[in-house]
Write a protein that holds these residues in place. Structure first.
Motif, PDB file in Angstrom:
ATOM      1  N   ALA A  50      58.202  54.782  52.141  1.00 23.85           N
ATOM      2  CA  ALA A  50      57.212  54.820  51.063  1.00 23.85           C
ATOM      3  C   ALA A  50      55.844  54.382  51.558  1.00 23.85           C
ATOM      4  N   THR A  51      55.811  53.364  52.408  1.00 23.13           N
ATOM      5  CA  THR A  51      54.536  52.873  52.913  1.00 23.13           C
ATOM      6  C   THR A  51      53.842  53.934  53.757  1.00 23.13           C
ATOM      7  N   ARG A  52      54.597  54.657  54.573  1.00 23.11           N
ATOM      8  CA  ARG A  52      53.995  55.713  55.394  1.00 23.11           C
ATOM      9  C   ARG A  52      53.495  56.869  54.524  1.00 23.11           C
ATOM     10  N   VAL A  53      54.286  57.261  53.544  1.00 23.89           N
ATOM     11  CA  VAL A  53      53.861  58.354  52.655  1.00 23.89           C
ATOM     12  C   VAL A  53      52.602  57.944  51.904  1.00 23.89           C
ATOM     13  N   TYR A  54      52.570  56.706  51.436  1.00 22.63           N
ATOM     14  CA  TYR A  54      51.394  56.209  50.715  1.00 22.63           C
ATOM     15  C   TYR A  54      50.145  56.280  51.597  1.00 22.63           C
ATOM     16  N   ALA A  55      50.250  55.817  52.825  1.00 20.53           N
ATOM     17  CA  ALA A  55      49.090  55.757  53.718  1.00 20.53           C
ATOM     18  C   ALA A  55      48.516  57.140  53.997  1.00 20.53           C
ATOM     19  N   ALA A  56      49.360  58.165  53.984  1.00 15.63           N
ATOM     20  CA  ALA A  56      48.893  59.513  54.315  1.00 15.63           C
ATOM     21  C   ALA A  56      48.624  60.374  53.081  1.00 15.63           C
TER      22      ALA A  56
END
Length: 570
Positions: free
Chosen positions: A342-348
């Protein structure tokens, strides 16, 4: 690929070797006859007016280590007040393993009586050496605590700032560019540059501890003020980085999408679920208006991905070996994989808002979601969604029934036994799943980690969150007896039914007792009383304003969104 051997220690030989090296540099000073310090209580005022010249003949010819150190310090302090030389010589002696009686007391007296003079005449290096000496030789607890804290602070800074010199970036210039990937040592979370309080909590604590002692307070406060004024340190650089990010965030907030027709929101989910369940989840949220539904498939099932990806607004990420190799090691716990994905998807993400929810959770807004998000104040970073727990349908033709907690209805826990006569006293909120709920968060906030139940910065939930009024998170935790039964063993040993509370006879104890004494019949009785939409339970919940009703034909949503139903696997 060859297996890696054991990690090489930073200090070969471990801390036995560290301590041996440290102690080897602390041999006590030797003193020739007549060498030493004045006794504590001696009036030292005249030393402020005396100027250091060449060492005496006796010091020049003495072979003691005290004399050798004195000659070295005479060269450094020549032409300066003798009181400064006395302070330096006391420090050099106190760094050794043993000292003549009264040495620590004389050092404390020096700072009790002449702090202002010493602060004015010593450079920063000797002021730091002075305060760190209090760590081992302070006469009060406040002196020792403050001295030790300042010792760790300044020495850690020295190590860090020395390494940083090799970056080629000037000490007063903050780093720019992307942050490197990879965890910090000892599983520490990275400092949250925007919103993090680690720095002020650390420095403020030292300031307050020093204020407890009138001897060390002037020196400690002077050094902390000097640190605050010096722009060549990690604290100043992080402050500059924070200001830059806050300015960027303010600019982004000013440009936050407020037109519901243009606002785009979505969901991110790490799932290990059958294809029909994933299709129902995606279809429900696409019909609600989601611009994108991102599904991170924990089982990396290519057939599921192929079916779901037919819709252009469904993004599927296969969490296979290559996925985790690209993003670091695969976390062992499912919850940590959820957070990482989720954190990676959020950042991108190029959306405006993102909800981090599970595949058995469904957003239930009171109306179209985009207008509610568009009118959210700019200062609100995230909106919370309280959970309502789905009841297993007793009548397939009936709408979906959800129960709330007693607290959500403005009632206390004494209500629960009235609703669940056998088990209510043992259930947290009347639920068998989580009470914490989930959230939907603005895109573009820096240094954010998407936790399970809250977005996190510096390991703590964001402070600027508010409830999304009238909205719920529908949790289909145990929508049928068969699912409840089949998942129970995992949930009791590794999942949400594990014993987590010190209180006796809560959910875990109830399930254990029923399993041991009544077997499946007892567990089925529990499920019917607590989790099934029987007429009795529906009536009791409605009477206490703890019932939520929605029309949720999920298969119809799948047909409308995808055109057909996915195949059921055996």
């Amino acid at each position: 690929m060859q297996e890696q051997g054991p990690k090489r220690l930073t200090y070969p030989g471990g801390f036995d070797a560290v301590l041996a090296q440290m102690e080897g540099r602390r041999a006590p000073m030797t003193f020739a006859h007549g060498e030493g310090f004045p006794p504590p209580g001696t009036d030292l005022s005249h030393l402020k007016d005396e100027t250091i010249g060449k060492p005496s003949r006796s010091l020049r010819t003495s072979t003691s280590t005290f004399a050798a150190k004195s000659r070295e310090l005479h060269r450094e302090f020549e032409g300066r007040p003798a009181l400064c030389l006395l302070n330096a010589t006391l420090i050099a002696c106190l760094r050794r393993r043993a000292q003549p009686p009264g040495t620590a007391e004389l050092f404390a007296q020096l700072w009790a009586e002449h702090a202002d003079f010493l602060i004015a005449h010593l450079d920063a290096r000797w002021l730091v050496s002075s305060i760190t000496t209090f760590g081992d030789h302070g006469l009060t607890q406040a002196q020792r605590v403050t001295g030790t804290a300042m010792n760790v602070l300044f020495n850690t800074m020295k190590l860090h700032e020395t390494e940083r010199l090799f970056s080629g970036t000037a000490p007063d210039t903050p780093f720019e560019g992307p942050k490197a990937a990879g965890p910090l040592a000892l599983q520490m979370d990275a400092y949250a540059i925007v919103g993090g309080g680690l720095d002020v909590n650390m420095l403020g604590r030292i300031w307050l501890d020093a204020a407890e002692d009138p001897v060390i307070a002037p020196l400690a406060h002077h050094l902390l003020e000097a640190l605050n004024a010096d722009g060549r340190n990690v604290f100043k650089r992080l402050r500059l980085m924070r200001e830059a990010r806050e300015a960027k965030r303010a600019a982004a907030a000013a440009q936050a999408e407020t037109d519901p027709a243009k606002l785009r929101w979505g969901t991110v989910t790490t799932a290990l679920a059958p294809l029909p369940d994933l299709a129902r989840f995606a279809a429900w949220h696409l019909q609600l208006g989601a611009a994108r539904v991102t599904l991170c498939l924990d089982d990396a099932d290519a057939e599921k991905a192929a079916w779901l990806s037919r819709h252009p607004s469904v993004e599927v990420i296969l969490c296979d070996k290559a996925h985790w190799q690209a993003h670091g090691r695969r976390p062992k716990m499912h919850q940590m994989r959820q957070v990482a994905n989720a954190t990676r998807v959020y950042a991108a993400s190029d959306l405006d808002w993102l909800a981090q929810i599970d595949a058995d959770e469904f957003l239930l807004p009171p109306g179209p979601l985009a207008p509610l998000l568009a009118e959210t104040p700019h200062a609100t970073a995230a909106l919370t969604l309280p959970p309502v727990e789905l009841l297993a349908p007793a009548d397939p033709a009936a709408p979906a029934f959800f129960k709330t907690t007693a607290r959500m209805a403005g009632r206390d826990s004494s209500t629960l036994p009235e609703i669940y006569p056998t088990y209510g006293a043992h259930l947290r909120g009347g639920y068998i799943s989580h009470l914490e709920g989930k959230y939907i968060v603005r895109i573009g906030l820096p240094d954010l980690r998407l936790g399970i139940h809250a977005p996190l910065r510096d390991g703590a939930p964001l402070a600027d969150m508010a409830p999304l009024e009238g909205a719920y998170l529908a949790h289909a935790h145990a929508p049928s007896w068969e699912m409840f039964r089949d998942k129970m063993e995992f949930r009791r040993t590794k999942g949400s039914y594990r014993k987590r509370e010190a209180q006796d006879f809560r959910l875990a104890d109830v399930l254990d007792y029923l399993d041991e004494t009544e077997g499946e019949a007892g567990l089925r009785h529990f499920y019917e009383e607590v989790c099934t939409a029987t007429p009795r339970l529906i009536s009791a919940l409605a009477a206490h304003d703890m019932l939520v009703t929605r029309e949720m034909d999920l298969d119809a949503a799948v047909l409308a969104v995808f055109g057909d139903l996915p195949p059921e696997r055996p």
